[in-house]
Write a protein that holds these residues in place. Structure first.
Motif, PDB file in Angstrom:
ATOM      1  N   LEU A 130     -31.118 -37.465 -27.492  1.00  6.81           N
ATOM      2  CA  LEU A 130     -30.270 -38.798 -26.529  1.00  6.81           C
ATOM      3  C   LEU A 130     -30.039 -37.852 -25.039  1.00  6.81           C
ATOM      4  N   ILE A 131     -30.762 -37.951 -23.677  1.00  2.00           N
ATOM      5  CA  ILE A 131     -30.661 -37.268 -22.641  1.00  2.00           C
ATOM      6  C   ILE A 131     -29.627 -37.614 -22.146  1.00  2.00           C
ATOM      7  N   ALA A 132     -28.540 -36.909 -21.753  1.00  2.45           N
ATOM      8  CA  ALA A 132     -27.788 -37.351 -21.830  1.00  2.45           C
ATOM      9  C   ALA A 132     -27.550 -36.732 -20.023  1.00  2.45           C
ATOM     10  N   ASN A 133     -26.443 -37.267 -19.390  1.00  5.19           N
ATOM     11  CA  ASN A 133     -26.488 -37.321 -17.825  1.00  5.19           C
ATOM     12  C   ASN A 133     -24.710 -35.939 -17.772  1.00  5.19           C
ATOM     13  N   LYS A 134     -25.682 -34.789 -17.657  1.00  2.00           N
ATOM     14  CA  LYS A 134     -24.698 -33.228 -16.894  1.00  2.00           C
ATOM     15  C   LYS A 134     -24.043 -33.717 -15.831  1.00  2.00           C
ATOM     16  N   TYR A 135     -24.354 -34.435 -15.389  1.00  2.00           N
ATOM     17  CA  TYR A 135     -23.367 -34.241 -14.141  1.00  2.00           C
ATOM     18  C   TYR A 135     -22.894 -36.626 -13.663  1.00  2.00           C
ATOM     19  N   GLY A 136     -22.387 -36.336 -14.939  1.00  2.00           N
ATOM     20  CA  GLY A 136     -21.838 -38.278 -14.374  1.00  2.00           C
ATOM     21  C   GLY A 136     -20.741 -37.608 -14.334  1.00  2.00           C
ATOM     22  N   THR A 137     -19.882 -36.735 -14.869  1.00  2.00           N
ATOM     23  CA  THR A 137     -18.255 -37.014 -13.811  1.00  2.00           C
ATOM     24  C   THR A 137     -17.721 -35.856 -13.940  1.00  2.00           C
ATOM     25  N   GLY A 138     -17.386 -35.476 -12.754  1.00  2.00           N
ATOM     26  CA  GLY A 138     -16.748 -33.924 -12.108  1.00  2.00           C
ATOM     27  C   GLY A 138     -16.736 -34.141 -10.030  1.00  2.00           C
ATOM     28  N   TRP A 139     -16.524 -33.503  -9.759  1.00  2.00           N
ATOM     29  CA  TRP A 139     -16.602 -32.894  -8.089  1.00  2.00           C
ATOM     30  C   TRP A 139     -17.585 -33.051  -7.659  1.00  2.00           C
ATOM     31  N   ASP A 154     -22.017 -26.574   3.936  1.00  2.00           N
ATOM     32  CA  ASP A 154     -23.245 -25.778   4.977  1.00  2.00           C
ATOM     33  C   ASP A 154     -23.407 -24.334   4.656  1.00  2.00           C
ATOM     34  N   LYS A 155     -25.010 -24.172   4.363  1.00  2.00           N
ATOM     35  CA  LYS A 155     -25.562 -22.556   4.524  1.00  2.00           C
ATOM     36  C   LYS A 155     -26.120 -22.502   5.481  1.00  2.00           C
ATOM     37  N   ALA A 156     -25.514 -21.861   6.544  1.00  2.00           N
ATOM     38  CA  ALA A 156     -26.443 -21.683   8.006  1.00  2.00           C
ATOM     39  C   ALA A 156     -27.447 -22.822   8.694  1.00  2.00           C
ATOM     40  N   GLY A 157     -26.571 -24.400   8.583  1.00  2.00           N
ATOM     41  CA  GLY A 157     -26.851 -25.136   9.224  1.00  2.00           C
ATOM     42  C   GLY A 157     -27.514 -26.025   8.520  1.00  2.00           C
ATOM     43  N   LYS A 158     -28.047 -25.691   6.995  1.00  2.00           N
ATOM     44  CA  LYS A 158     -28.588 -25.998   5.518  1.00  2.00           C
ATOM     45  C   LYS A 158     -27.960 -27.131   4.429  1.00  2.00           C
ATOM     46  N   GLY A 159     -27.694 -27.857   4.113  1.00  2.00           N
ATOM     47  CA  GLY A 159     -27.628 -28.458   3.084  1.00  2.00           C
ATOM     48  C   GLY A 159     -27.910 -27.989   1.720  1.00  2.00           C
ATOM     49  N   ASP A 160     -26.869 -28.026   0.522  1.00  2.00           N
ATOM     50  CA  ASP A 160     -26.945 -27.679  -1.207  1.00  2.00           C
ATOM     51  C   ASP A 160     -25.446 -28.719  -1.479  1.00  2.00           C
ATOM     52  N   LEU A 161     -25.701 -28.001  -2.511  1.00  2.00           N
ATOM     53  CA  LEU A 161     -24.284 -28.975  -3.529  1.00  2.00           C
ATOM     54  C   LEU A 161     -24.435 -28.155  -4.305  1.00  2.00           C
ATOM     55  N   SER A 162     -23.295 -28.164  -4.614  1.00  2.00           N
ATOM     56  CA  SER A 162     -22.351 -27.571  -5.752  1.00  2.00           C
ATOM     57  C   SER A 162     -21.534 -29.059  -6.984  1.00  2.00           C
ATOM     58  N   PHE A 163     -21.354 -27.813  -8.063  1.00  2.00           N
ATOM     59  CA  PHE A 163     -20.413 -29.802  -8.702  1.00  2.00           C
ATOM     60  C   PHE A 163     -19.909 -28.539  -9.388  1.00  2.00           C
ATOM     61  N   VAL A 164     -18.666 -28.901  -9.693  1.00  2.00           N
ATOM     62  CA  VAL A 164     -17.683 -28.562 -10.261  1.00  2.00           C
ATOM     63  C   VAL A 164     -17.407 -29.897 -11.744  1.00  2.00           C
ATOM     64  N   PHE A 165     -17.141 -29.364 -13.424  1.00  2.00           N
ATOM     65  CA  PHE A 165     -17.486 -30.218 -14.454  1.00  2.00           C
ATOM     66  C   PHE A 165     -15.561 -30.480 -14.640  1.00  2.00           C
ATOM     67  N   PRO A 166     -16.026 -31.277 -15.729  1.00  2.00           N
ATOM     68  CA  PRO A 166     -14.173 -31.232 -15.931  1.00  2.00           C
ATOM     69  C   PRO A 166     -13.798 -30.067 -16.783  1.00  2.00           C
ATOM     70  N   ASP A 167     -14.930 -29.630 -17.788  1.00  2.00           N
ATOM     71  CA  ASP A 167     -13.833 -28.240 -18.086  1.00  2.00           C
ATOM     72  C   ASP A 167     -13.897 -26.977 -17.064  1.00  2.00           C
TER      73      ASP A 167
END
Length: 513
Positions: A139-148, A153-166
């Protein structure tokens, strides 16, 4: 008599031949090779293997042979089949390996998120052509299903991080998965209920708003889905988004549905009439005022409910407007004045506020909104209103209060509580707690002097079931940090329960579920 005698002699001779034949040693199989028997086993076949896209699928079952040292006579094939209820496994989808031990990186190009697959290992003897099989369920699961989700902003350019429930963190998600550059990242918008607009499959929605490179981001795979301009029937001439979301009239997430999509771009409103007509639904042209002009400048906030699908505020004329959903007359998607019966003389007039909106969020009472206005002399005022009314109770304006909230007009981030009567706002390095019921403000938390608050978000429930949570981001000029606070039943913050480091400047956070 002779005939009988001859028959007896024949029978005796035949019996003797049979006896001799039975006693003869059969040497016809002395030259045959003993057949090799291959055995395959793995306890992982007894359950469904949940694997995330981007992770390595590593399998090495136990292999036994009745004849040892015969690996050179074996070939291996790992093939993938659709494992939906209608599948008969007659044709494999693709092959992912030809070694005894499988080491395969699961990718979105081959494996669809949420899909079930059957993975079959086939071991074949070259000398005989005989094969043995072992089946796995994937089953191909959703790693980013729940979390923050954290927008940086990296010197004017965007990026994303993810904080998991653990409480683990993954950085650089956007740049790892996308080539489109986000310039001037501003906001994350998440729609936690299913949207059907016939552009793509029904489901939850996620938007990244930026001065350049705004887009719909895939809610499941965390990759870019559509350019911002693609989401409109006619792309806005200036792309400067501040709101893109959908309003709903119900609170139960299992039964929520969209009433109206509302986007605010460059201070102008666009609506998406989901469900109002068949076919593709996108955001429409710029909404016009009741006088038929585009002469307005909306604050970057929107609310809505069953009675008034979308409520916005014009900081130019300093008044509220609402936008109706699908309706032949008047034309859906235009700005409309509130009926006079919607306002109370004792509270305020929705059509004549006379102040500048600087903040808005949900209150602790269902379908009630806290709007903070700034007067001409820089004093904050709290305006409370509802998004729904009834025929017997048409008034939606509730109260107007001059706030005892020092520094609110200069706040850097703020969030309203939906469980207690509070608004939390950041002022330099301090979190202030304004209580709407008593009109008082207290300092809730103080960070190091070098840490300036850049984002605050409130979540009624946390993934670890510890209750309501306030998430605060800070920036010291070099590093961004994220703090988790658990809120008690009277809205107080203790010490931070978790602290996360290693971010660049955090501009927004959103809870994804």
């Amino acid at each position: 008599m002779k005939i009988i005698y001859k028959n007896i002699i024949g029978i005796v001779l035949l019996s003797g031949l049979l006896v001799l034949s039975g006693c003869h040693k059969d040497e016809s199989t002395d030259g045959l090779l003993e057949q090799n028997k291959v055995g395959l086993s793995d306890p992982k076949t007894g359950t469904v293997i949940n694997i995330f896209q981007g992770d390595v699928l590593n399998l090495k079952p136990t292999l036994s042979q009745s004849m040892k040292n015969n690996m050179d006579d074996l070939t291996f094939s790992w093939t993938v089949y659709d494992n939906s209820p209608s599948s008969n496994y007659t044709l494999p989808r693709f092959s992912i390996g030809n070694e005894y031990e499988l080491k395969y990186t699961v990718s979105g190009e081959s494996f669809t998120l949420g899909q079930n697959y059957l993975l079959r290992l086939t071991v074949t003897e070259k000398s005989t052509g005989l094969s043995s099989f072992l089946n796995y369920r994937l089953l191909i699961a959703n790693k980013y299903g729940t979390g923050w989700v954290v927008l940086e902003d990296k010197a004017g350019k965007g990026d994303l991080s993810f904080v998991f429930p653990d409480y683990t963190v993954e950085h650089g998600i956007y740049t790892d998965r996308n080539t489109t550059v986000l310039t001037g990242p501003k906001k994350i918008e998440i729609v936690p209920f299913s949207i059907t607009e016939d552009i793509s499959a029904s489901g939850k929605r996620m938007y990244i708003l930026a001065d350049n490179g705004s887009q719909e981001y895939n809610f499941l795979t965390m990759t870019k889905k559509f350019d911002y301009s693609f989401l409109f029937f006619s792309a806005p001439p200036v792309i400067k988004p501040s709101v893109m979301n959908f309003t709903s009239g119900t609170l139960n997430s299992a039964n929520r549905s969209a009433i109206l999509g509302i986007a605010i771009n460059n201070g102008k409103a666009h609506s998406n009439l989901v469900g109002g007509f068949p076919g593709v639904k996108k955001w429409g042209d710029i909404a016009l005022t009741p006088s038929g002009t585009q002469n307005y400048e909306l604050a970057p906030f929107a609310s809505g409910g069953n009675t008034y699908p979308a409520v916005v505020y014009d900081n130019l004329s300093k008044r509220f407007f609402y936008i109706r959903g699908y309706s032949p007359t008047p034309v859906a998607g235009s700005l409309e004045a509130f009926p006079s019966a919607a306002s109370s003389v004792d509270a305020f007039d929705m059509n004549n506020v006379g102040m500048t909106m600087i903040f808005q969020d949900s209150a602790d009472v269902v379908k009630t909104i806290n709007a903070v206005m700034k007067s001409d002399n820089n004093q904050p005022y709290l305006y409370k209103y509802k998004t729904e009314s009834t025929t017997s109770a048409p008034i939606i304006t509730l109260s107007k209060t001059q706030m005892n909230a020092p520094g609110f007009v200069n706040y850097t981030a703020a969030a309203g509580s939906t469980t207690t009567p509070h608004i939390y706002y950041g002022l330099a390095n301090k979190v202030q707690k304004y209580e709407t019921s008593s009109n008082t403000t207290t300092e809730s938390y103080s960070f190091a002097a070098s840490e300036q608050i850049t984002a605050i978000k409130y979540a009624k429930y946390s993934s670890d079931r510890t209750g309501a949570r306030l998430v605060v981001a800070t920036w010291n000029g070099t590093e961004g940090k994220l703090y988790f606070f658990t809120i008690n039943n009277v809205g107080d913050l203790g010490s931070a329960s978790h602290t996360f480091t290693g971010f660049t400047k955090i501009v927004d956070v959103a809870y994804k579920y």
